[in-house]
Structure formats: structure tokens, C-alpha cells
Design a protein around this motif. Structure first.
Motif, PDB file in Angstrom:
ATOM      1  N   TYR A 189      49.026  22.690  53.811  1.00 32.62           N
ATOM      2  CA  TYR A 189      48.437  21.814  54.826  1.00 32.62           C
ATOM      3  C   TYR A 189      47.685  22.607  55.901  1.00 32.62           C
ATOM      4  N   GLY A 190      47.847  23.918  55.889  1.00 30.16           N
ATOM      5  CA  GLY A 190      47.049  24.726  56.806  1.00 30.16           C
ATOM      6  C   GLY A 190      45.573  24.684  56.448  1.00 30.16           C
ATOM      7  N   TYR A 217      44.416  22.358  53.581  1.00 26.77           N
ATOM      8  CA  TYR A 217      44.076  21.061  52.971  1.00 26.77           C
ATOM      9  C   TYR A 217      44.281  20.002  54.061  1.00 26.77           C
ATOM     10  N   ALA A 218      43.202  19.365  54.462  1.00 26.09           N
ATOM     11  CA  ALA A 218      43.269  18.471  55.631  1.00 26.09           C
ATOM     12  C   ALA A 218      43.648  17.060  55.212  1.00 26.09           C
ATOM     13  N   ARG A 273      45.403  12.182  59.501  1.00 31.34           N
ATOM     14  CA  ARG A 273      46.513  11.853  60.388  1.00 31.34           C
ATOM     15  C   ARG A 273      46.167  10.549  61.096  1.00 31.34           C
ATOM     16  N   HIS A 301      31.771  21.010  60.235  1.00 30.00           N
ATOM     17  CA  HIS A 301      30.918  22.131  59.861  1.00 30.00           C
ATOM     18  C   HIS A 301      29.717  21.666  59.042  1.00 30.00           C
ATOM     19  N   PHE A 318      38.560  23.452  69.885  1.00 31.48           N
ATOM     20  CA  PHE A 318      38.043  22.737  68.734  1.00 31.48           C
ATOM     21  C   PHE A 318      39.033  22.978  67.608  1.00 31.48           C
ATOM     22  N   ASN A 341      40.961  23.076  64.139  1.00 24.60           N
ATOM     23  CA  ASN A 341      40.756  23.104  62.694  1.00 24.60           C
ATOM     24  C   ASN A 341      41.234  21.760  62.134  1.00 24.60           C
ATOM     25  N   PRO A 342      40.376  21.077  61.349  1.00 28.26           N
ATOM     26  CA  PRO A 342      40.750  19.727  60.893  1.00 28.26           C
ATOM     27  C   PRO A 342      42.043  19.717  60.064  1.00 28.26           C
ATOM     28  N   ALA A 343      42.360  20.809  59.397  1.00 23.88           N
ATOM     29  CA  ALA A 343      43.575  20.832  58.579  1.00 23.88           C
ATOM     30  C   ALA A 343      44.776  21.280  59.413  1.00 23.88           C
ATOM     31  N   SER A 344      44.750  22.488  59.930  1.00 23.07           N
ATOM     32  CA  SER A 344      45.939  23.049  60.585  1.00 23.07           C
ATOM     33  C   SER A 344      46.060  22.621  62.038  1.00 23.07           C
ATOM     34  N   ARG A 345      44.966  22.283  62.627  1.00 25.76           N
ATOM     35  CA  ARG A 345      44.878  21.952  64.062  1.00 25.76           C
ATOM     36  C   ARG A 345      45.205  23.130  64.966  1.00 25.76           C
ATOM     37  N   LEU A 373      36.600  28.686  54.570  1.00 24.34           N
ATOM     38  CA  LEU A 373      36.176  27.396  54.047  1.00 24.34           C
ATOM     39  C   LEU A 373      36.053  26.332  55.138  1.00 24.34           C
ATOM     40  N   HIS A 374      36.523  26.613  56.325  1.00 22.51           N
ATOM     41  CA  HIS A 374      36.417  25.624  57.405  1.00 22.51           C
ATOM     42  C   HIS A 374      35.187  25.827  58.273  1.00 22.51           C
ATOM     43  N   ALA A 375      34.701  27.043  58.360  1.00 23.17           N
ATOM     44  CA  ALA A 375      33.583  27.298  59.275  1.00 23.17           C
ATOM     45  C   ALA A 375      32.906  28.609  58.926  1.00 23.17           C
TER      46      ALA A 375
END
Ligand code: FAD
Lengths: 790, 266
Positions: free
Chosen positions: A711-712, A714-715, A718, A779, B176, B178-182, B242-244
Motif C-alpha cells: 500500500y506504500g 499501490y494507491a 480512501r 503527476h 503534497f 503521495n497518493p498511495a502512502s500519504r 513511479l509516483h513522480a
């Protein structure tokens, strides 16, 4: 329809199952512990593609607590088969699809990261896990074919020798010549190329199984987190282990979500069932979350080129679709049918497009198997159709609602050019309702107001259709299905008039224990509290096909209705005897059998009592007891449909997309429990919006490592990623089942992705953005804005 | 998780003594990083020295022109502290933006900065405010404390006791997520000290928290959102994943800096 009793049909009855779920009294597979139980840990391949030269288990075998270790070689020696695929696809040349072996434990080669290589069984799970680390595997790492778009190109490594180009099948559907002709004459052609992003199901309860062998009965009991225990049993006994089916009892107790991922027969539960006899001890296996990411069947993963031909007025003339569908490293249980039968047949959507042709290439890659996931083929079809329609409207300068209205199917039944016959629907009604609720008229003002705050607003439409309750069995069989598609239901009336319902459907979050009880209570005129629903145990229920494809109420509910008819029929005969009237004079109303036109009546409970205490009973012509079973094979699919409207607001500085409004007007036919239906829609929307904005499984294109293995990375959506949904239902009852129901479990996930993406594009269109990939992460959106401005 | 020995010392001296003599021992604070790493078998300490019983490590107190926060103080307590909320509201908000409720109820200031995750929030607050990290052996200026990816100036067996945050004129934090881990995809902490000097700390860039000389210069000249947003940073040195992309991260620094200044100005 309409509730004649408290908590009857149409009432938002509180869910019977929630008492136990919310107070921690649920009984999930991992809650089950059997004396003498051992634990299994699977050693998994760290490589996407590797030849296995040698496995040395000596050190592991000597580790504390180890009971047994098995590898692929041991299974081959024991003549254990591989996992079967439940659907045979025949390719464009009339050849059967390539069906490579799917061994329970890798034999000779590991084909994806997470592929099972060996199993350790030990006294405790930690001992099994410690020992697994001591197994030495000599791997020869091979190049991996990872990406669906490139895996079929020359020079790519072959996942299986029998498919050197990694093609499982090339399958065609529709009238290609008619389509090509229509395209040649079109005034406008809209073309899109896109990926349908790969998803990981993420049920809250990971997969789990407890297998037990009884020497005294020479029989097995398998508890497993599964959506269809009879199918699991049939496939496991008949196709893999060669066990007598009646000697295996499969129980899927409380199951914490499946979304398709628990339909399939997996290696882990099969291995431990086999091994339970070998070690003569019960064996438990519960997936760790990391294993779920690596080894649950994933969903979607298409690369598609789609074209829509229109006349000058925006009328659709034809559609042409080419899709490469990732099947992963092995064919999972229904993998072959999802991107074909469940995809191409839905490409008409809600529209009277006269000609459609789809060609689908099923592709093997060194990734986890891909199979049905909430919607299964239909979200991919809906995305294709609705993105084409929205893009065509934008290109031709036609209003988004108007282009849809111009092309809606308006008379029923309607036979599509892709093989389905829609029985009923009213697409204008759901679109009109959605537009009203979403306040489309007020949108320009909201867009202006947002602009003043530096934000970009957009509105996106999706008018989806889906097909639920896959049917009929004989037609599906002709299309390659290797299983039946009926459902079974048993109504057991107890002597005091309470009822136990045994259904072949399986509830893993859908609330069947409530909905089905409402149906039975209404039909029999007895209190809702007097009806219990039993499911998920092959030792108790009649042979059923389980729950997937939003089929439970439409198919399973109909089987229950048919069994209820039999109960009432028999009750009428008993009542005729008790009331000294002719059978034909008895009517059943509000829970009483009455002699028509008189005040003579006998209550359902009294009839039940005399069925079991047959002192005054027509024993000469009627058996005692009141217990009836029915099997129902539907004559057609059901066709839930609806209109979704999504409103987004984008921060152009960061690319963040907020869903600020989401309206769903759905036609599920008659609704038994509006609260449960609303809950199903909410869950589906969360998953669909998740696909559109957040979720994606990413493999490293070279190494084949899963980069989104937790989950870190893979979003998951929520609660605060989602708006308050506005949901509405419009009703055209299904014409071919007695409840008039269609199904609601997947609609949210099917309808929403194109609505969200089209809304994003609508917001950005003034900057010149015309396309947006899923998921539309900040992004990606920022990059699209940058390139549009460049 | 592999087996380990568990210790629960009653005071700091005992804790440091234990850590001094146990080879592969590790301090345990909120466990929000360490326990997860152990469960995944990525960390394998022989011993855990639980700091939870050491009262002197917890709490928030005013100390003249500074606020001193004990290393074991939970994120939730910092977020809810009236003292912090009044005098360094940006820090309270930063603590409130970490993880979720459970994480904030367990995770600690000391654990966060000792771990120095390149996407963690607290390092930006500690560096941005020019705080001083007080350990069992010495005081370390924030500028000397964070030394790289998951690296700090802490020596083996050295424990953080507290962090002393000078109260600034104004400060702001914009994250800002991270959409996954926050965790912070980019987080920018801006601070105007009582002296007028400006400090800007950036987290999430990929290689550990750092100060941005360009932003500090621009904001020293004009402490306005526009001045911050006008600074364009080179993408060099930012990481891509992969996030930015590095470019997106660099861009977000300007945007978040502008928002942090706006927050600081209230
Ligand atoms: C789901 C989740 C979400 C999260 N989201 C965020 C987020 O958004 N932003 C963010 O910044 N963080 C986030 N975190 C991390 C969280 O803030 C943790 O609190 C922090 O990383 C570690 O603090 P801890 O007290 O739990 O330390 P522990 O895990 O107990 O220890 C971490 C390390 O610090 C060492 N250590 C602990 N205390 C001391 C001390 N006093 N002196 C010296 N060394 C010490 C330990 O030995 C260990 O090496 C998240 C964590 C989780 C599980």
C-alpha cells in the motif's frame, strides 16, 4: 411488488449479518482452528522468469518444527495435475487456444514473481516461514516478457514453449466486412489508443484455507475463502487431484470480500488439500498481504485501439476494436473468457451501432495471472465505448448528452450486432434523471466560479450497460464454457413454520442473508426473522455455482422463487385436505391458504405442522414434509444499465483531480433492499474511481518485479478521495425472471472510470488536452497540462 | 518477524547502558517503522529496548523562546498541544498531517527523526525551524543532524532525548501527499525566524531533507507566496519513481513553498 410485511420486498431491512460482523463474531477461514493443525508457507519465486536447476531442501527439512516439504517434482511424482481453465476460446482460425500446463508448484521454470516453488509444512507458521528461507533454489534467471503491448513482438522471451510468440489466442467477434464497409463510408472517424490499467483486487480478507483429511471417513474438508465452493470442489477433485467429489466437502464460511479474486481455484488450497492426507494433519495457510499483491489474480490490463465511425449527424455507423489482453503467466480459471466473451459482447453499450467488430489477442506475460475482477470485461468494454462516444462528441462539437440520445436503443427487445438480446431498458430515463440530479444546467456557473479560484472544472458522462447472470448454460457451452451457469435453491420449511433457505449463491459482503430472507418472507407471508439463509457449504447446500457477475439475486433468487412455488403448490394440496376443498379452490395470500370466496383458511405454519405431523394428511397421494429444491437456468442475461455523471475540479498547479460530484442513476430492475443496493453502488463507485484516479499495478518492464507490491505504492481509494455520491434508481423490470431483478454488484465499477476520465478531459479541454490515461494521477495530469502548454 | 529479546528500561541511563552492551539491539519508540520492518523481515534486531517506560522522554514544555518536545511524544499529542498550536502552529499542523489516527497515536518525534525517512514530515519541521536535537550525549543542531537517506548524526547507542524548537516569527508547512502512502511526495517547511532570517526545508525530494538556498534567498527578499512560487528549481538531485518524475518534484517544491508561505502569513 411492494412490501406486504415488515422487512419484505422493497424495505431497507438492516442486514442480518451485520450483528456478527460488527461485533467480531464473524467466522472467517483464518478463525478456524483444528486440533493438530499445521501451517503451510509457500516459497515463491523472486524472479519473473527463471529456470529452476535444482532445489535443495535438506537444511530446511532439518529446521525445527518442519513436518514436510514438497516441490513441483514431488507433485509430478504423485501424478497431481495442473490447474484447469474453465473456458475454451476458439481462435479466428478455428483452433483451440493454447493451454499451457499450470502446475501447482513450479516445474522446471518459475514464470512470475510470486510463482509458487515449494511448500513447507510445519508446526507453526513462523517455523514454516523460517524453514522456507533455508530452501536453496538454483535459478537461472531468464529474460522476462512483461508488458502486454510488446510481449508478442519478435525477440521477446516465450513464457511457454507451446506459445513461442506469447499468443494464447487471436479471437474475433462480429461482422468484420460490414464494419470495414461502414468505416469506408463514414463522415467522421474517432480513434483512441489506450491502456485499461492493471488492478489488484485487495479484498480486506486475504485468501486463506484450512484443509483436513479424516482417515476414519476417508474424506476431506476444506475451509477456503472462496466465492463458489461447489465450483472449487468440482475443479479440484475432477481436474487436479482425481479425488471422488463426494469425499470432499468445501466450506466457504464468512468471506471478507472477493471482487472476483476468490472465484478461482488456486494452487495454494489445492496443494494443502493434497498434502493434508500425505502428512495426515490438518494444514492452514493464510496469505500475507504481500502474497496477495503477488499471487492473487489481477484484473484488467488491456492495450486497445478503438475506432468509431459516425455519419455527419453523429450517428454511429460502426465500431472496430483491437485489444491485447494480458493473461499473465498462466491461464487462471476464467481468464480466457473475460477479455473475449465478457468484453466484446458488450461493445454495443446502450447504442444502436449497426456493425461492430472486435479482435482480441490473449497474451501470456511473466506477470501474475489476470482474471475476472469486479465487472470482468464489462468495465473494459464500457471504457472503450464511452470514451469513444465522449471523444467523438468533442471532436464533432456535439453535446455529450445529445450524441448519446441520438444513438440510444429505444425499442426492446433489441438484438445487438455482438450477440446479445437486451430484453428491456429505458436509457433516456436514467440519463434524464442523472442530469437533473447532477444539476448539469448549473454546471457552467460552477465552472466559472471555479475558474475564479484558479481551478478547472469538468463534467463527464458514462451511459453503461452490463450483462449479469451469465446464461443460458447451453449457449455458454457452445461458446466454450466448461461449467454450467444455473443456480440452485432449497426451501426447508420446519414443522413450526420457520424456514431455512439453502442457496448455491455465496455472500462475501453482498448481504444475501438479508435480501434472500426478504424475498422468502414476502412470498410466504412469514416474519423476516423466521427465515435464515445458509450458503457456502457443499455439505449442506444443493449444487450451486456461487456468486460472481452480479448473478445472485437474478439467478439464485429465481431458483429460490421456484422452490417457493413448489412449497406453496404442495402447501395448497395439504391445505385443500385440511379445509376439505378441491386443490384448485385454494389460494395463498398473506401467509394463509384460503378457500377462494369463503372465510375458510389455514395459516402457513399449520400447513407446515401437518406436513411433518401427518395425522390428518392425504398420505395416499402426498409425501409428508415440506422441503423443496429448484434449479434454475436463466434464459438470457439481465441487462442493468445506467447513466453516471462525474464532476471534477483540477488544480492546474499540481495536477490534483478532486471528484467534487458523482451522480449515478441506475436501472437494476426491481429493488429488493434499497439500502443494500445503495451500498453495492457506493463500493463499486469507489473501485471505479480508484481505477480512474489512483490504482495501478506496475511491473518493472525489464525485471518483471512488481513495483506496487504494498500500500506504500499501490494507491487504494480512501474515504476522503471520494465525494458524497448521489445515487438514484429507475426501474424497468427484467422480463425473464419472476422478481424482475437485474443485478447491482458491479455497476459502479463498470460505469464510473470513463465518466471520471471524460470529466478530467472536459476540464482540461480548453488547454488543448484531448486524452488522459488511467489512473489520472496528479503527476500525469500535470504532465498533460505541461505538454499542452508547451 | 524473527525472535528477539525485549527490554523495558525505567530510565534513560539504563536504556543507553543496555544499548551499549547489546550488539544488535535497537531502541523501540512508537514501532510504526521498526515493527513494520521487522514483520517484513527487513530488520532483525537481537534485542528491542522499549523506551515506552521512560517518563522523562515524553512531554511538551516551554523553555523561554523555545518549545521543547520529548523524543517519545506522540504525533497526536504534538498536533493537539495548545502550546505548540499557539506558538508554532505550523508544527502542530505538520504533526497532524502524518499518517492516520493510529499512526499518530503511536508514532513519535524521536522515532521519526532518528529514522529520517526521505519522505517523512518531521525532518522538514526540525530542519526548517532550525531546532536542536538533544541526545543522551550532546546537543546537535538540525543542520548537522540529518546526513542522508535514513542517515543521521546519531552514533550507535546514542538516544534522542528531546528536540528544542525555537519559536519563529512565523512558519508554514505545505505537504503534497503521495497518493498511495500519504508520506510527503514533497513537503516544504518555511520559517521566518525572530531575527528575520528565513529557513526553507524540503522533504520528499528523494535524497533526504535539505534546505533550499534559492527559496531562502527569494523569501528573504520578499516573504510572499508569489516570491516562493517564482523560484524554479532544477530537477537535478530530485529522484524519479513511479509516483513522480524529478521535474514534477522540483515543480512541486515551488508550488508547496508558495502555499507554505501563504499558510505562514495566515
Ligand atoms: C501507515 C503509516 C503511515 C505513515 N505516514 C507517515 C507520514 O505521512 N509522514 C511521516 O513523516 N511519517 C509517517 N509514518 C511514519 C511514522 O511517522 C513513524 O512514527 C515514524 O517513522 C517512526 O516513529 P516511531 O516512534 O514509530 O519509531 P520506531 O518505529 O519505534 O523506531 C524507528 C527508528 O528510530 C529509532 N528510534 C526511536 N526512538 C529513538 C530515540 N529516542 N533515539 C534514537 N533512536 C530512536 C528506532 O531504533 C528505529 O530505528 C507512517 C507510518 C505508518 C505505519
Amino acid at each position: 411488488m411492494g412490501a406486504n410485511i415488515a422487512n419484505g420486498i422493497g424495505a431497507s431491512a438492516l442486514r442480518k449479518e451485520d450483528q456478527r460482523f460488527l461485533t467480531g463474531a464473524g467466522n472467517y477461514t483464518d478463525d478456524i482452528n483444528i486440533p493438530g493443525q499445521t501451517y503451510a508457507c509457500f516459497l515463491r519465486s523472486p524472479h519473473a522468469h527463471a529456470a529452476i536447476r535444482k532445489i535443495d531442501t535438506r537444511a530446511a527439512a532439518a529446521a525445527p518444527g518442519v513436518v514436510a516439504i514438497f516441490t513441483g517434482e514431488d507433485l509430478a511424482e504423485a501424478k497431481v495435475g495442473g490447474l484447469p481453465c474453465g473456458w475454451l476460446i476458439t481462435d479466428v482460425n478455428g483452433q483451440p487456444m493454447k493451454e499451457p500446463p499450470h502446475p501447482l508448484l513450479a516445474q522446471g521454470k518459475a514464470r512470475h514473481v510470486g510463482d509458487q516453488v515449494a511448500v513447507v509444512i510445519a508446526e507453526t507458521y513462523l517455523q514454516a516461514k523460517d524453514a522456507a528461507e533455508l530452501i536453496e533454489v538454483d535459478y537461472e534467471v531468464l529474460d522476462a516478457a512483461v508488458d502486454v503491448a510488446t510481449a508478442t513482438q519478435p525477440g521477446q522471451p516465450a513464457v511457454h514453449d507451446i506459445a513461442p510468440d506469447n499468443v494464447c489466442y487471436v479471437w474475433g467477434h462480429g461482422d468484420k466486412a460490414a464494419v470495414d464497409k461502414a468505416f469506408a463510408a463514414a463522415a467522421h472517424v474517432t480513434t483512441l489508443e489506450f491502456r485499461n490499467n492493471r488492478l489488484i483486487p485487495n479484498a480486506i480478507e486475504p485468501r486463506a484455507a484450512v484443509a483436513q483429511y479424516s482417515r476414519s471417513e476417508d474424506a476431506y474438508t476444506l475451509h477456503v475463502a472462496n466465492q463458489n465452493p461447489h465450483v472449487e470442489r468440482l475443479l479440484m477433485t475432477a481436474f487436479v487431484l482425481g479425488l471422488p467429489e463426494h469425499k470432499v466437502r468445501v466450506i466457504a464460511p464468512d468471506v471478507g470480500g472477493g471482487f472476483g479474486s476468490k472465484i478461482f481455484l488456486y494452487a495454494e488450497e489445492t496443494v494443502i488439500t493434497w498434502a493434508a492426507k500425505r502428512v495426515n494433519r490438518p494444514i492452514k495457510w493464510t496469505a500475507e498481504r504481500s502474497e496477495s499483491f503477488l499471487a492473487d489474480a489481477h484484473g484488467r490490463d488491456h492495450a486497445t485501439r478503438a475506432e468509431l465511425a459516425l455519419d455527419k449527424d453523429g450517428k454511429f455507423l460502426a465500431m472496430r476494436v483491437h485489444t491485447k489482453a494480458n493473461l499473465g503467466a498462466y491461464l487462471s480459471t476464467f481468464a480466457s473468457s473475460v477479455p473475449t466473451i465478457l468484453y466484446a459482447t458488450l461493445l454495443a453499450g446502450q447504442y444502436a451501432t449497426p456493425a461492430i467488430y472486435a479482435e482480441v489477442t490473449g497474451v501470456f506475460t511473466n506477470t501474475a495471472p489476470v482474471d475476472a475482477y469486479r465487472g470482468a470485461g464489462r468495465p473494459e468494454a464500457t471504457f472503450t465505448v464511452e470514451r469513444l462516444v465522449s471523444a467523438a462528441a468533442l471532436e464533432m462539437g456535439i453535446d455529450q448528452a445529445e450524441i448519446r440520445r441520438r444513438n440510444f436503443i429505444t425499442s426492446f427487445p433489441y438484438a445487438t450486432p455482438v450477440g446479445l438480446t437486451y430484453d428491456t431498458g429505458n436509457y433516456e430515463a436514467t440519463l434524464a434523471a442523472a442530469m437533473k440530479i447532477a444539476d448539469v444546467a448549473g454546471f457552467p456557473a460552477r465552472r466559472e466560479e471555479a475558474k475564479k479560484r484558479g481551478k478547472l472544472r469538468g463534467l463527464g458522462y458514462s451511459c453503461y450497460i452490463e450483462a449479469c447472470g451469465l446464461a443460458p448454460s447451453n449457449v455458454a457451452g457452445a461458446l466454450g464454457a466448461r461449467a454450467g451457469l444455473f443456480e440452485a435453491g432449497e426451501i426447508r420449511v420446519h414443522p413450526t413454520g420457520s424456514v431455512t433457505v439453502f442457496t448455491g449463491s455465496h455472500s462475501h459482503g453482498q448481504g444475501h442473508e438479508t435480501t434472500f430472507a426478504q424475498v422468502v418472507a414476502e412470498r410466504l407471508g412469514i416474519p423476516f426473522e423466521n427465515v435464515d439463509v445458509v450458503h457456502g457449504d457443499t455439505g449442506r447446500i444443493p449444487f450451486g455455482m456461487g456468486t460472481y457477475g452480479s448473478r445472485s439475486l437474478a439467478v439464485g433468487g429465481t431458483a429460490i422463487m421456484k422452490a417457493l412455488d413448489k412449497v406453496i403448490d404442495k402447501g395448497r394440496k395439504i391445505a385443500a385436505h385440511l379445509l376439505e376443498a378441491a386443490d384448485s379452490d385454494i389460494v395463498f395470500e398473506d401467509g394463509n391458504f384460503k378457500v377462494a370466496g369463503t372465510d375458510k383458511q389455514v395459516a402457513f405454519g399449520q400447513v407446515a405442522f401437518s406436513a411433518y405431523v401427518p395425522h390428518n394428511y392425504p398420505l395416499d397421494r402426498l409425501e409428508p414434509g415440506l422441503d423443496e429444491t429448484a434449479f434454475y437456468d436463466p434464459t438470457n442475461f439481465t441487462y442493468p444499465a445506467g447513466s453516471h455523471i462525474c464532476e471534477v475540479e483540477i488544480d492546474p498547479e499540481t495536477g490534483v483531480v478532486r471528484v467534487v460530484g458523482y451522480t449515478a442513476s441506475d436501472d437494476f430492475g426491481n429493488v429488493i433492499n434499497p439500502m443494500i443496493v445503495e451500498g453495492q453502488v457506493h463500493g463499486g463507485l469507489a473501485q471505479g474511481i480508484g481505477q480512474a484516479l489512483l490504482e495501478q499495478a506496475v511491473y518493472d518492464p525489464d525485471s518483471g518485479q512488481l513495483l506496487t507490491g504494498s500500500y506504500g505504492d499501490y494507491a487504494m481509494p480512501r474515504a476522503d478521495d471520494l465525494p458524497n455520491f448521489k445515487v438514484d434508481t429507475q426501474v424497468t423490470p427484467c422480463t425473464h425472471n419472476p422478481l424482475g431483478v437485474k443485478g447491482c454488484g458491479e455497476a459502479g465499477a463498470i460505469g464510473s472510470p470513463p465518466a471520471v476520465i471524460s470529466a478530467v478531459i472536459d476540464a482540461l479541454k480548453e488547454l488543448g488536452v484531448r486524452d488522459m490515461a488511467m489512473p489520472a494521477t496528479p503527476h500525469r495530469v500535470w504532465q498533460a497540462i505541461q505538454s499542452a502548454r508547451a | 518477524m524473527y525472535p528477539f529479546q525485549y527490554h523495558r528500561p525505567a530510565n534513560l541511563a539504563e536504556a543507553t547502558a543496555l544499548l551499549g552492551k547489546l550488539g544488535e539491539g535497537k531502541a523501540l519508540a512508537g514501532g510504526q517503522t521498526l515493527i513494520a520492518a521487522m514483520k517484513l523481515r527487513l530488520a532483525q534486531p537481537s534485542d528491542l529496548v522499549d523506551l515506552g517506560g521512560i517518563a522523562e522522554l515524553s512531554g511538551i514544555r516551554a523553555d523561554g523562546d523555545a518549545i521543547v518536545i520529548g523524543a517519545l511524544t506522540r504525533h497526536a499529542d504534538v498536533a493537539a498541544s495548545a502550546e505548540v498550536g499557539k506558538r508554532i502552529p505550523a508544527l502542530a499542523r505538520l504533526a497532524g498531517s502524518i499518517g492516520d489516527r493510529q499512526v499518530r497515536a503511536a508514532g513519535t518525534l524521536g522515532g521519526s527523526i532518528a529514522n529520517n525517512d526521505p519522505a517523512a514530515d518531521y525532518p522538514a519541521g526540525v530542519l526548517g525551524l532550525g531546532a536542536t536535537v538533544v541526545t543522551s550525549r550532546r546537543s546537535i543542531a538540525a543542520d548537522d543532524f540529518f546526513s542522508g537517506l535514513y542517515e543521521t548524526a546519531l552514533e550507535p547507542g546514542e538516544l534522542i532525548k528531546s528536540v528544542s524548537f525555537p519559536v519563529p516569527q512565523r512558519a508554514g508547512y505545505a505537504k503534497f501527499a503521495n497518493p498511495a502512502s500519504r508520506f510527503a511526495l514533497i513537503g516544504v517547511f518555511v520559517c521566518q525566524e525572530k531575527s528575520g532570517a528565513v529557513r526553507v526545508a524540503v522533504t520528499g525530494g528523494g535524497n533526504g531533507v535539505f534546505r533550499s538556498a534559492e527559496l531562502e534567498k527569494a523569501l528573504a527578499a520578499s516573504f510572499t507566496p508569489a516570491a516562493a512560487a517564482a523560484v524554479k528549481l532544477s530537477a537535478d538531485g530530485f529522484s524519479g519513481d513511479l509516483h513522480a518524475s524529478p521535474e514534477y518534484r522540483a515543480h512541486l517544491v515551488s508550488v508547496m513553498a508558495g502555499r507554505a508561505v501563504a499558510a505562514a502569513l495566515g
